[in-house]
Design a protein around this motif. Structure first.
Motif, short mmCIF file in Angstrom:
data_model
loop_
_atom_site.label_atom_id
_atom_site.label_comp_id
_atom_site.label_asym_id
_atom_site.label_seq_id
_atom_site.Cartn_x
_atom_site.Cartn_y
_atom_site.Cartn_z
N PRO A 78 0.82 -1.22 0.00
CA PRO A 78 0.00 0.00 0.00
C PRO A 78 0.86 1.27 0.00
CG PRO A 78 -0.63 -1.47 1.81
CD PRO A 78 0.57 -2.06 1.17
N MET A 79 0.42 2.23 -0.77
CA MET A 79 1.13 3.51 -0.87
C MET A 79 0.64 4.47 0.22
SD MET A 79 0.80 4.23 -4.91
CE MET A 79 0.45 2.84 -5.96
N SER A 80 1.46 5.46 0.52
CA SER A 80 1.01 6.53 1.41
C SER A 80 -0.01 7.37 0.64
CB SER A 80 2.19 7.40 1.85
OG SER A 80 2.65 8.16 0.75
N GLY A 81 -0.73 8.22 1.34
CA GLY A 81 -1.74 9.07 0.70
C GLY A 81 -1.18 9.91 -0.43
N PHE A 84 -0.10 7.77 -3.38
CA PHE A 84 -1.29 7.30 -4.09
C PHE A 84 -1.83 8.38 -5.03
CE2 PHE A 84 -5.97 6.89 -4.28
CZ PHE A 84 -6.03 5.72 -5.01
N LEU A 85 -1.97 9.60 -4.52
CA LEU A 85 -2.47 10.70 -5.37
C LEU A 85 -1.54 10.94 -6.56
CD1 LEU A 85 -3.76 13.25 -2.71
CD2 LEU A 85 -5.11 11.85 -4.28
N ASP A 86 -0.25 10.95 -6.32
CA ASP A 86 0.72 11.13 -7.42
C ASP A 86 0.59 10.01 -8.43
OD1 ASP A 86 1.67 13.43 -6.21
OD2 ASP A 86 3.47 12.45 -5.38
N TYR A 87 0.46 8.78 -7.95
CA TYR A 87 0.33 7.61 -8.82
C TYR A 87 -0.91 7.72 -9.70
CZ TYR A 87 -0.73 2.80 -10.15
OH TYR A 87 -1.07 1.67 -10.86
N ASN A 94 -7.47 11.54 -16.65
CA ASN A 94 -8.69 11.96 -15.97
C ASN A 94 -9.01 10.96 -14.86
OD1 ASN A 94 -11.16 12.86 -15.10
ND2 ASN A 94 -12.23 12.45 -17.01
N PRO A 95 -8.55 11.22 -13.63
CA PRO A 95 -8.82 10.29 -12.53
C PRO A 95 -10.31 10.06 -12.27
CG PRO A 95 -7.10 11.82 -11.90
CD PRO A 95 -7.66 12.30 -13.21
N GLU A 96 -11.15 11.03 -12.64
CA GLU A 96 -12.59 10.89 -12.43
C GLU A 96 -13.29 10.26 -13.63
OE1 GLU A 96 -14.02 11.21 -9.48
OE2 GLU A 96 -12.02 11.73 -8.75
N GLY A 97 -12.51 9.87 -14.63
CA GLY A 97 -13.06 9.21 -15.81
C GLY A 97 -13.53 7.80 -15.49
N ASN A 131 -11.75 5.88 -12.33
CA ASN A 131 -10.36 5.44 -12.24
C ASN A 131 -9.86 5.57 -10.80
OD1 ASN A 131 -10.08 4.90 -15.03
ND2 ASN A 131 -9.81 7.08 -15.42
N TYR A 132 -10.19 6.69 -10.17
CA TYR A 132 -9.77 6.93 -8.79
C TYR A 132 -10.37 5.88 -7.86
CZ TYR A 132 -8.87 9.20 -4.35
OH TYR A 132 -8.45 9.45 -3.07
#
Length: 169
Positions: A78-81, A84-87, A94-97, A131-132
């Motif tokens: 697991p990634m840190s917060g 994760f956002l950077d990834y 478009n993360p909201e796609g 995607n997010y």
């Protein structure tokens, strides 16, 4: 500590550690719930931190990794917060796609979500997964790990050492 048990081989006229050597947990052991506890990895926690907390030895981080079939700490842990956002922002324009749609399917008391792909024409009431949301669910899945009960750590490490030294040739 982990690599001390790896055999040495001759390569290009030099003795080198055989990094390709692997051992697996026996299926009987892997499926025996008496040997393991479940654990949710906390934000920023590393395998070393967990091994230190559980086994009083951060050098036993490799046990945490092997028990959970993790071979790539950077992509399977697991990634840190912030990581994760950077990834997500790097991976998706478009993360909201739309990542996919899901429908629920029930049988008796059990309900599961089924990924039906990116077209919901046949299922207009399907739930959109962004995607997010997809990546967040993957992170949550990675947070749920199994840990070897500390009373078995000595036997586990001894058997690992023995198996690593067995000849395969």
């Amino acid at each position: 500590m982990y690599f001390k048990d790896f055999p040495v081989i001759l390569y290009d006229s030099k003795e080198v550690t055989n990094l390709l050597r692997r051992v697996a947990i026996r299926s009987k052991v892997k499926t025996n719930v008496m040997f393991f506890d479940t654990y949710d990895v906390k934000e920023g926690e590393t395998p070393e931190m967990i091994a230190d907390k559980l086994y009083d030895d951060p050098q036993l981080h490799w046990v945490v990794m092997i028990v959970n079939n993790i071979t790539d700490r950077y992509h399977q842990w697991p990634m840190s917060g912030n990581q994760f956002l950077d990834y997500v922002n790097e991976k998706y324009s478009n993360p909201e796609g739309t990542h996919h749609y899901e429908i629920e399917q029930s049988s008796g008391d059990t309900t599961v979500k089924i990924n039906i792909g990116t077209d919901n024409t046949d299922h207009p009431t399907a739930t959109l997964i962004t995607n997010y949301e997809y990546e967040e669910e993957e992170q949550n899945r990675r947070r749920k790990i199994r840990l070897l009960d500390p009373k078995f750590i000595q036997d586990f490490t001894a058997e690992f050492s023995d198996l690593m030294q067995e000849s395969i040739i």
